[in-house]
Design a protein around this motif. Structure first.
Motif, short mmCIF file in Angstrom:
data_model
loop_
_atom_site.label_atom_id
_atom_site.label_comp_id
_atom_site.label_asym_id
_atom_site.label_seq_id
_atom_site.Cartn_x
_atom_site.Cartn_y
_atom_site.Cartn_z
N PHE A 81 0.86 -1.19 0.00
CA PHE A 81 0.00 0.00 0.00
C PHE A 81 0.89 1.24 0.00
O PHE A 81 2.08 1.19 0.32
N THR A 82 0.29 2.35 -0.39
CA THR A 82 1.00 3.62 -0.47
C THR A 82 0.28 4.65 0.39
O THR A 82 -0.94 4.74 0.36
N PHE A 83 1.04 5.40 1.17
CA PHE A 83 0.42 6.43 2.00
C PHE A 83 1.32 7.65 2.06
O PHE A 83 2.51 7.60 1.70
N LYS A 84 0.73 8.76 2.51
CA LYS A 84 1.47 10.01 2.61
C LYS A 84 1.84 10.27 4.07
O LYS A 84 1.04 10.04 4.97
N GLU A 85 3.06 10.75 4.26
CA GLU A 85 3.57 10.99 5.61
C GLU A 85 4.22 12.36 5.66
O GLU A 85 4.85 12.79 4.69
N GLN A 86 4.07 13.02 6.80
CA GLN A 86 4.68 14.33 6.98
C GLN A 86 6.05 14.18 7.63
O GLN A 86 6.21 13.46 8.61
N THR A 87 7.06 14.85 7.08
CA THR A 87 8.38 14.83 7.67
C THR A 87 8.44 15.88 8.79
O THR A 87 7.51 16.66 8.97
N ASP A 88 9.54 15.89 9.53
CA ASP A 88 9.70 16.87 10.60
C ASP A 88 9.68 18.30 10.08
O ASP A 88 9.33 19.23 10.79
N SER A 89 10.07 18.46 8.83
CA SER A 89 10.08 19.81 8.22
C SER A 89 8.70 20.22 7.70
O SER A 89 8.53 21.33 7.21
N GLY A 90 7.74 19.30 7.81
CA GLY A 90 6.39 19.61 7.37
C GLY A 90 6.10 19.25 5.94
O GLY A 90 4.99 19.47 5.44
N LYS A 91 7.07 18.71 5.23
CA LYS A 91 6.87 18.33 3.84
C LYS A 91 6.25 16.93 3.76
O LYS A 91 6.57 16.05 4.54
N GLY A 92 5.38 16.76 2.77
CA GLY A 92 4.75 15.46 2.58
C GLY A 92 5.60 14.56 1.69
O GLY A 92 6.15 15.01 0.69
N ILE A 93 5.71 13.30 2.08
CA ILE A 93 6.42 12.32 1.26
C ILE A 93 5.51 11.11 1.05
O ILE A 93 4.60 10.86 1.83
N VAL A 94 5.74 10.40 -0.04
CA VAL A 94 4.96 9.19 -0.34
C VAL A 94 5.76 7.97 0.12
O VAL A 94 6.94 7.83 -0.22
N VAL A 95 5.11 7.12 0.90
CA VAL A 95 5.76 5.93 1.45
C VAL A 95 5.06 4.69 0.90
O VAL A 95 3.83 4.63 0.84
N LYS A 96 5.84 3.70 0.50
CA LYS A 96 5.31 2.41 0.06
C LYS A 96 5.71 1.34 1.06
O LYS A 96 6.85 1.32 1.51
N SER A 97 4.78 0.46 1.38
CA SER A 97 5.06 -0.57 2.38
C SER A 97 4.26 -1.83 2.09
O SER A 97 3.19 -1.77 1.49
N ARG A 98 4.77 -2.95 2.58
CA ARG A 98 3.97 -4.17 2.62
C ARG A 98 3.02 -4.07 3.81
O ARG A 98 3.27 -3.36 4.78
N TRP A 99 1.92 -4.81 3.74
CA TRP A 99 1.03 -4.94 4.89
C TRP A 99 1.65 -5.88 5.93
O TRP A 99 1.57 -5.63 7.12
N ILE A 100 2.22 -6.97 5.42
CA ILE A 100 2.65 -8.07 6.29
C ILE A 100 4.15 -8.29 6.15
O ILE A 100 4.68 -8.31 5.03
N SER A 101 4.84 -8.47 7.27
CA SER A 101 6.26 -8.81 7.19
C SER A 101 6.48 -10.31 7.31
O SER A 101 7.51 -10.83 6.87
N GLN A 102 5.51 -11.01 7.90
CA GLN A 102 5.62 -12.47 8.01
C GLN A 102 4.22 -13.06 8.13
O GLN A 102 3.34 -12.50 8.77
N ILE A 103 4.02 -14.22 7.49
CA ILE A 103 2.71 -14.86 7.52
C ILE A 103 2.87 -16.37 7.37
O ILE A 103 3.76 -16.83 6.64
N SER A 104 2.05 -17.12 8.07
CA SER A 104 2.12 -18.59 7.98
C SER A 104 0.75 -19.18 8.27
O SER A 104 -0.06 -18.58 8.99
N TYR A 105 0.50 -20.35 7.72
CA TYR A 105 -0.77 -21.05 7.93
C TYR A 105 -0.47 -22.39 8.60
O TYR A 105 0.41 -23.14 8.15
#
Length: 313
Positions: A81-105
């Motif tokens: 997924f992709t989301f927007k995050e504010q840096t300490d300077s107040g500027k917006g950046i786009v971040v990409k991340s996985r939902w899951i770091s580990q999964i097992s059944y």
């Protein structure tokens, strides 16, 4: 059905992603499981999802729940997924991340074990910023992945009953429509928007309609207006006088809770021209004396407080 609360930071509500219905349901169950631990979670916490729990909450067969959990091992692990995050300077950046770091059944137990990625954990546990809550039962019967996402986007504006104009490109991304899908407006309405609205109106506590906005002759965005049916306008515990539960909170707790409540999106329309500190003081005064404002305003404040404290237990 259990009366579970899904609580998400609004950064996650407004993120862009494409998850199938079963994958969205597993994420929602994982969020509820994280909340129910009562201990908080970390990027190392293993969350267990039982097939029987999935079947019960979403009213599907055991076989369907087994398939959902087994397929998630491959499919959900690859989702991003992709989301927007504010840096300490107040500027917006786009971040990409996985939902899951580990999964097992675990087949013999019919249990899915999930570890959320480090980026997700604060977005489902941190309430110092804006967040949105809703009852899982409201989306449990939705079978359109677009309907689930649309409901989430709308319920974030619960207290206004309408959204701002959502620019079409951004809106498509948020509900999970790919760039190569439903390119014409007629296809988008027929295959995505109108079926999603039909399901929401039929299966949830919400009645919604939309208006399209044009730039010249081209549709450039949509605005949604909606109402929550009165019989569904209950507090997270179903109590009519939530404020009675908080009559003994002390001044230090009031200051802490008021600060957090002042940053909630659900209450932002009450702020007027107040900045966060001034809004927090105003909320604190209501927590001390609920009769200082109209009953409906006090109820909103105390309902939000209950959601906050219930989530942190």
């Amino acid at each position: 059905m259990k009366n579970d609360l899904v609580v998400k930071d609004n950064v996650l509500i407004n993120a862009s992603y494409n998850l199938e219905v079963t994958e969205q349901r597993l994420i929602l169950l994982s969020i509820i499981t994280a909340r129910e631990t009562g201990q908080g979670i970390t990027p190392e916490s293993r969350l267990k999802i039982h097939a029987s729990d999935y079947a019960e909450r979403f009213n599907v067969t055991k076989e369907a729940s087994y398939d959902a959990l087994k397929n998630a091992v491959n499919n959900l692990f690859e989702r991003k997924f992709t989301f927007k995050e504010q840096t300490d300077s107040g500027k917006g950046i786009v971040v990409k991340s996985r939902w899951i770091s580990q999964i097992s059944y675990i087949p013999h137990l019919a249990i899915l074990e999930i570890i959320f990625s480090p980026a997700v954990v604060p977005l489902i546990t941190r309430l110092e910023r804006h967040f949105t809550w809703y009852q899982l039962k409201q989306v449990a019967q939705l079978t359109s992945k677009y309907a689930i996402r649309l409901y989430e986007l709308l319920i974030a504006w619960r207290n206004l009953g309408k959204t701002p104009i959502l620019e079409i490109g951004d809106f498509r991304q948020k509900i999970g429509v790919q760039d190569n899908e439903y390119k014409t407006m007629s296809d988008f309405k027929k295959r995505v928007l109108e079926p999603a609205i039909e399901q929401i109106n039929k299966e949830t506590d919400m009645t919604v309609k939309y208006e399209q906005h044009k730039t010249g002759r081209v549709v450039s965005g949509f605005q949604f207006k909606f109402k929550i049916r009165e019989e569904a306008q209950e507090t997270p515990t179903g109590e009519n006088k939530v404020e009675e539960l908080f009559c003994k909170i002390n001044d230090k707790q009031i200051e802490s809770y008021a600060s957090k409540l002042s940053k909630q999106h659900d209450l932002s329309d009450l702020a007027g021209n107040k900045d966060y500190p001034a809004f927090a003081i105003w909320i604190g005064n209501i927590l001390r004396d609920k009769d200082s404002v109209r009953p409906e305003t006090a109820k909103r404040i105390f309902t939000a407080l209950h959601t906050l404290t219930n989530f942190q237990k």
